[in-house]
Scaffold this motif. Structure first.
Motif, mmCIF file in Angstrom:
data_model
loop_
_atom_site.group_PDB
_atom_site.id
_atom_site.type_symbol
_atom_site.label_atom_id
_atom_site.label_comp_id
_atom_site.label_asym_id
_atom_site.label_seq_id
_atom_site.Cartn_x
_atom_site.Cartn_y
_atom_site.Cartn_z
ATOM 1 N N ALA A 58 0.815 -1.215 0.000
ATOM 2 C CA ALA A 58 0.000 0.000 0.000
ATOM 3 C C ALA A 58 0.848 1.265 0.000
ATOM 4 O O ALA A 58 0.314 2.368 0.114
ATOM 5 C CB ALA A 58 -0.925 -0.004 1.219
ATOM 6 N N GLY A 59 2.166 1.124 -0.116
ATOM 7 C CA GLY A 59 3.041 2.277 -0.202
ATOM 8 C C GLY A 59 3.528 2.823 1.120
ATOM 9 O O GLY A 59 4.128 3.906 1.172
ATOM 10 N N MET A 60 3.317 2.077 2.209
ATOM 11 C CA MET A 60 3.761 2.518 3.523
ATOM 12 C C MET A 60 5.183 2.021 3.807
ATOM 13 O O MET A 60 5.605 0.992 3.284
ATOM 14 C CB MET A 60 2.823 1.987 4.609
ATOM 15 C CG MET A 60 1.361 2.373 4.436
ATOM 16 S SD MET A 60 1.074 4.118 4.755
ATOM 17 C CE MET A 60 1.193 4.158 6.548
ATOM 18 N N THR A 61 5.897 2.751 4.644
ATOM 19 C CA THR A 61 7.187 2.304 5.159
ATOM 20 C C THR A 61 6.958 1.697 6.534
ATOM 21 O O THR A 61 6.523 2.393 7.457
ATOM 22 C CB THR A 61 8.182 3.478 5.265
ATOM 23 O OG1 THR A 61 8.408 4.016 3.962
ATOM 24 C CG2 THR A 61 9.499 3.017 5.848
ATOM 25 N N ALA A 62 7.210 0.412 6.673
ATOM 26 C CA ALA A 62 6.932 -0.297 7.916
ATOM 27 C C ALA A 62 8.225 -0.798 8.544
ATOM 28 O O ALA A 62 9.088 -1.347 7.857
ATOM 29 C CB ALA A 62 5.985 -1.469 7.662
ATOM 30 N N THR A 63 8.337 -0.634 9.863
ATOM 31 C CA THR A 63 9.513 -1.092 10.600
ATOM 32 C C THR A 63 9.060 -1.829 11.850
ATOM 33 O O THR A 63 8.236 -1.318 12.615
ATOM 34 C CB THR A 63 10.402 0.096 11.022
ATOM 35 O OG1 THR A 63 10.715 0.887 9.878
ATOM 36 C CG2 THR A 63 11.689 -0.403 11.672
ATOM 37 N N ALA A 64 9.587 -3.033 12.058
ATOM 38 C CA ALA A 64 9.277 -3.805 13.254
ATOM 39 C C ALA A 64 10.371 -3.613 14.297
ATOM 40 O O ALA A 64 11.557 -3.752 13.994
ATOM 41 C CB ALA A 64 9.139 -5.288 12.920
ATOM 42 N N VAL A 65 9.954 -3.289 15.507
ATOM 43 C CA VAL A 65 10.876 -3.172 16.634
ATOM 44 C C VAL A 65 11.191 -4.571 17.159
ATOM 45 O O VAL A 65 10.295 -5.402 17.312
ATOM 46 C CB VAL A 65 10.257 -2.325 17.764
ATOM 47 C CG1 VAL A 65 11.147 -2.297 18.995
ATOM 48 C CG2 VAL A 65 9.959 -0.912 17.275
ATOM 49 N N GLN A 66 12.457 -4.836 17.431
ATOM 50 C CA GLN A 66 12.821 -6.083 18.111
ATOM 51 C C GLN A 66 12.819 -5.800 19.620
ATOM 52 O O GLN A 66 13.809 -5.365 20.199
ATOM 53 C CB GLN A 66 14.176 -6.599 17.627
ATOM 54 C CG GLN A 66 14.182 -7.062 16.189
ATOM 55 C CD GLN A 66 13.317 -8.293 15.939
ATOM 56 O OE1 GLN A 66 12.835 -8.923 16.863
ATOM 57 N NE2 GLN A 66 13.104 -8.625 14.683
ATOM 58 N N ASN A 67 11.666 -6.031 20.227
ATOM 59 C CA ASN A 67 11.454 -5.749 21.644
ATOM 60 C C ASN A 67 12.348 -6.670 22.490
ATOM 61 O O ASN A 67 12.212 -7.892 22.405
ATOM 62 C CB ASN A 67 9.980 -5.976 21.967
ATOM 63 C CG ASN A 67 9.599 -5.627 23.380
ATOM 64 O OD1 ASN A 67 10.446 -5.370 24.231
ATOM 65 N ND2 ASN A 67 8.309 -5.614 23.650
ATOM 66 N N PRO A 68 13.236 -6.143 23.328
ATOM 67 C CA PRO A 68 14.133 -7.005 24.090
ATOM 68 C C PRO A 68 13.444 -7.810 25.188
ATOM 69 O O PRO A 68 14.008 -8.810 25.661
ATOM 70 C CB PRO A 68 15.143 -6.022 24.690
ATOM 71 C CG PRO A 68 14.423 -4.706 24.729
ATOM 72 C CD PRO A 68 13.526 -4.710 23.525
ATOM 73 N N LEU A 69 12.269 -7.386 25.621
ATOM 74 C CA LEU A 69 11.472 -8.130 26.602
ATOM 75 C C LEU A 69 12.216 -8.417 27.899
ATOM 76 O O LEU A 69 11.980 -9.433 28.551
ATOM 77 C CB LEU A 69 10.964 -9.458 25.995
ATOM 78 C CG LEU A 69 10.021 -9.354 24.789
ATOM 79 C CD1 LEU A 69 9.635 -10.748 24.306
ATOM 80 C CD2 LEU A 69 8.786 -8.530 25.126
#
Length: 254
Positions: A58-69
């Protein structure tokens, strides 16, 4: 809205397979082009893969955080680090435990809207555990095992109570990348609740066995969120990625 923006939205809607009822939202002007997605307990950033693919289409820039938990402080710091890297207005999305991080970091001036996916949404300083005790204990709680201070879900509980309506082959892959968490993390409290001042969206999982669905409904109503309900297990971001991506696009227009 000019014709170019309208056509861009129609193309985005088609790219992620939006159903007709979602098309009116797609006719709004897109105000955020960036999405930051944060995973919760028993997962890692790959849990967002299906949603990311749809948002990119859809033209979005997506970034996933690597949550350290490990600690709330470290998880907040990592979320803020990723937010700082975004170029312009951003939608902040959290699944499960990471609704806490959305609430804590969502006041960042880049964040234009918040999306909670079957997520915790505590008020500032609220004892989430005490709030949760007002509702039935979800079955997944019995499947958490600890090695010292490090916790994780058993495979049986993961497949049955966490990823219940995800195809078994896919669920077993997700179990294989399960990120362990520190016991103390779940007892820490937020200092702020961004949902008081930012547009908020919530996806309730009606078949959730990890967070009670009525608790999800309570939190969504309390924050006056735009709310959808999905016939899904806790992992709606996997089993209902189309609907979650559509909700994020609505938030991007907020």
């Amino acid at each position: 809205m000019d014709r170019r923006n309208f056509l861009t939205w129609i193309a985005a809607a088609s790219a992620i397979g939006l159903f007709p009822s979602m098309l009116p939202a797609a006719a709004d002007t897109l105000k955020a082009r960036n999405v930051v997605l944060v995973h919760g307990l028993f997962a890692d950033g790959s849990s967002w893969s299906e949603v990311i693919a749809r948002l990119q289409s859809a033209g979005m820039t997506a970034t996933a955080v690597q949550n350290p938990l490990n600690t709330l402080q470290d998880a907040v710091a990592e979320t803020r680090r990723v937010l700082a890297e975004q170029d312009g207005p951003t939608v902040l999305v959290g699944h499960s435990f990471s609704g806490v991080l959305v609430s804590e970091t969502g006041l960042d001036p880049k964040v234009t809207a918040l999306v909670y996916v079957a997520a915790r949404a505590p008020d500032a300083g609220e004892d989430y555990s005490a709030l949760a005790k007002r509702f039935p204990t979800p079955p997944a709680s019995a499947g958490i095992v600890f090695d010292g201070e490090i916790g994780r879900l058993t495979e049986e509980a993961f497949l049955r109570d966490f990823a219940g309506n995800v195809p078994r082959e896919r669920a077993r892959v997700l179990y294989a990348v399960q990120q362990p968490f520190h016991r103390a993390l779940t007892a820490e409290k937020t200092t702020q609740a961004a949902w008081h001042s930012k547009p908020s969206f919530y996806a309730v999982s009606t078949q959730d066995r990890t967070i009670d669905p009525d608790l999800e409904r309570f939190m969504a109503k309390r924050m006056k969120a735009h709310t959808i309900e999905l016939q899904s297990s806790h992992l709606s971001l996997v089993s209902h990625s189309k609907e979650i991506a559509a909700l994020i696009l609505q938030a991007a227009a907020a």
